[in-house]
Write an enzyme that holds these catalytic residues in place. Structure first.
Site, PDB file in Angstrom:
ATOM      1  N   ASN A 230       0.854  -1.186   0.000  1.00 33.93           N
ATOM      2  CA  ASN A 230       0.000   0.000   0.000  1.00 33.93           C
ATOM      3  C   ASN A 230       0.890   1.235   0.000  1.00 33.93           C
ATOM      4  O   ASN A 230       2.102   1.132   0.212  1.00 33.93           O
ATOM      5  CB  ASN A 230      -0.951  -0.023   1.204  1.00 33.93           C
ATOM      6  N   ASP A 299      -4.065  -6.869   4.749  1.00 35.58           N
ATOM      7  CA  ASP A 299      -5.151  -7.753   5.187  1.00 35.58           C
ATOM      8  C   ASP A 299      -4.960  -9.177   4.675  1.00 35.58           C
ATOM      9  O   ASP A 299      -5.424 -10.136   5.292  1.00 35.58           O
ATOM     10  CB  ASP A 299      -6.494  -7.219   4.688  1.00 35.58           C
ATOM     11  N   PRO A 325      -2.767 -12.559  10.156  1.00 31.45           N
ATOM     12  CA  PRO A 325      -3.314 -12.370  11.512  1.00 31.45           C
ATOM     13  C   PRO A 325      -3.642 -10.898  11.782  1.00 31.45           C
ATOM     14  O   PRO A 325      -2.939  -9.995  11.332  1.00 31.45           O
ATOM     15  CB  PRO A 325      -2.176 -12.861  12.420  1.00 31.45           C
ATOM     16  N   ASP A 326      -4.709 -10.654  12.507  1.00 32.91           N
ATOM     17  CA  ASP A 326      -5.140  -9.305  12.862  1.00 32.91           C
ATOM     18  C   ASP A 326      -4.371  -8.859  14.110  1.00 32.91           C
ATOM     19  O   ASP A 326      -4.700  -9.241  15.233  1.00 32.91           O
ATOM     20  CB  ASP A 326      -6.651  -9.297  13.125  1.00 32.91           C
ATOM     21  N   ILE A 327      -3.343  -8.045  13.904  1.00 34.94           N
ATOM     22  CA  ILE A 327      -2.466  -7.646  15.007  1.00 34.94           C
ATOM     23  C   ILE A 327      -3.234  -6.851  16.057  1.00 34.94           C
ATOM     24  O   ILE A 327      -3.122  -7.099  17.261  1.00 34.94           O
ATOM     25  CB  ILE A 327      -1.280  -6.811  14.481  1.00 34.94           C
ATOM     26  N   LEU A 328      -4.024  -5.890  15.613  1.00 33.86           N
ATOM     27  CA  LEU A 328      -4.716  -5.008  16.551  1.00 33.86           C
ATOM     28  C   LEU A 328      -5.726  -5.787  17.393  1.00 33.86           C
ATOM     29  O   LEU A 328      -5.856  -5.536  18.602  1.00 33.86           O
ATOM     30  CB  LEU A 328      -5.405  -3.881  15.781  1.00 33.86           C
ATOM     31  N   PHE A 344      -5.873   3.259  14.288  1.00 31.95           N
ATOM     32  CA  PHE A 344      -6.134   4.204  13.201  1.00 31.95           C
ATOM     33  C   PHE A 344      -7.049   3.520  12.199  1.00 31.95           C
ATOM     34  O   PHE A 344      -6.940   2.313  11.971  1.00 31.95           O
ATOM     35  CB  PHE A 344      -4.828   4.620  12.510  1.00 31.95           C
ATOM     36  N   LYS A 362     -12.427  -4.464  18.384  1.00 28.75           N
ATOM     37  CA  LYS A 362     -11.030  -4.770  18.717  1.00 28.75           C
ATOM     38  C   LYS A 362     -10.638  -4.296  20.110  1.00 28.75           C
ATOM     39  O   LYS A 362      -9.463  -4.285  20.466  1.00 28.75           O
ATOM     40  CB  LYS A 362     -10.120  -4.187  17.643  1.00 28.75           C
TER      41      LYS A 362
END
Length: 420
Positions: A230, A299, A325-328, A344, A362
């Protein structure tokens, strides 16, 4: 709920006094003065007698658009009030750069024998010190003793000194790439510190806090030369790290690939992929008091990695992907009552609704929702805007401003979040 709106408080009309000491690094101060003036700051300059051996009053008069003051103006006053009193009361931030060993000693012991040191004693604003001297001089016990004594005074803030090739280095030193401590901080670091002081007025509300920040865009490789990524440059995370550092925190910055150098005083951990960032965040997380997840984390990633570059003809027409994996979310599950976790949400269109969902799902304490579909906002820009939301239901809108200003607004906002 309509968010409370905070006005954009720029630098226009703010007052900065710059004291220039005698050292070759004085040439760097020209960029500081010029940039401050161009951003709307009212600048006044004092030169010591030795500083005039390196740079002329005319040069700094031209850059600041105001007569530069020397000791001759001090000892032969033409003002209705004493010059050092007038300047000391006028300044909102006082910068001394380069700061010499001689001036360090005078300030540490409250001595005043010239316009610069008298103005220090006549002022009440935050003072930013940017030391610059030969390594041997900087490391002398007497200089370090004076320096540490200065830093015990809450009025004094500092930037640098850094390590690098000094002006006193010999030709042999240059060839051998010898470096030493004592090099004055670069103009961009000095300017960031000045702008932070203009926002906080010297407040150090994060002293004793450990702040963990992620930034940059992760890269998920298909082969050694191709990746899913990105356009994040990591500038927002840099601003957050600088703001936290300037407010007294111990800062760790975990960053994906970036093109800028991490300023001195910030612990930096470089990563590439989301998996690497997740591992680094989880390792540092238990020791952190405030965590800001500003990174643009992928993602998904290619389902398979090829260790050799794929020929163009072998590139798949459709690329199998798998989630990362979703870190947050993982940090939210591990968060302890004393920790403050901030996310963010870079969005287009309606930025509030998805940010609120992310906040709740989250288990965040706060989130900054920023639009990436508006001019001069989001990825790669030097400015940003946002709506801050917290779990108590507060919403504060920040109008377009520099990313450093936005970072300070965010720390102001989370400073009022009730702890569990």
């Amino acid at each position: 709920m309509k968010p409370e709106q905070l006005p954009n408080q720029g630098w226009e009309g703010r007052r900065v006094l710059v004291g220039v000491g005698g050292g070759i690094a004085a040439y760097k101060v020209c960029q500081v003065i010029s940039t401050l003036f161009k951003s709307g700051v009212d600048v006044r300059v004092i030169l010591t007698q030795s500083a005039q051996e390196f740079i002329t009053p005319l040069t700094l008069t031209t850059l600041s658009r105001h007569p530069a003051y020397t000791d001759s103006a001090f000892w032969q006053p033409t003002h209705t009030r004493p010059l050092h009193i007038e300047l000391g009361e006028w300044a909102q931030v006082f910068v001394i750069a380069p700061l010499t060993a001689n001036t360090v000693g005078k300030l540490a012991h409250g001595l005043a024998d010239n316009l610069l040191t008298n103005t220090v004693l006549a002022s009440g604003c935050p003072i930013l010190l940017a030391p610059a001297m030969n390594t041997q001089m900087w490391e002398q016990q007497s200089v370090q003793r004076n320096w540490q004594q200065l830093l015990r005074d809450s009025r004094y803030h500092h930037v640098g000194p850094d390590a690098g090739l000094l002006a006193c280095a010999s030709v042999a030193d240059v060839k051998r790439h010898r470096i030493g401590s004592g090099r004055m901080a670069e103009p961009d670091e000095i300017l960031a510190s000045v702008r932070s002081l203009l926002h906080t007025n010297g407040k150090r509300d994060l002293v004793g806090k450990r702040v963990l920040i992620s930034t940059g865009g992760t890269q998920e490789y298909l082969d050694p030369v191709r990746f899913i990524g990105n356009p994040s440059t990591g500038k927002m995370g840099l601003a957050l790290a600088q703001a936290a550092l300037h407010r007294g925190a111990t800062v760790t910055l975990i960053h994906a690939p970036i093109t800028w150098e991490v300023p001195s005083g910030i612990r930096a951990i470089a990563v590439v992929s989301a998996a690497q960032m997740g591992q680094a965040m989880l390792e540092c997380f238990p020791d952190a008091d405030v965590i800001v997840m500003a990174a643009a984390v992928a993602d998904v990633k290619p389902a398979e990695y090829t260790p050799e570059k794929l020929p163009k003809k072998l590139l798949p027409n459709s690329l199998p992907l798998e989630p990362v994996p979703d870190i947050l979310a993982e940090l939210g599950q591990r968060k302890q009552p004393h920790q403050c976790l901030i996310g963010f949400a870079a969005q287009t269109g309606d930025i509030v609704k998805p940010a609120l969902e992310k906040l709740r799902n989250k288990k965040l304490d706060a989130i900054a929702a920023n639009p990436i579909d508006k001019p001069n906002s989001g990825f790669g820009s030097d400015t940003n805007q946002a709506i801050f939301l917290d779990k108590q239901g507060r919403q504060v809108e920040i109008e377009p401003c520099s990313k450093l200003q936005l970072a300070h607004h965010l720390f102001d906002f989370v400073g009022n979040i009730p702890r569990e």
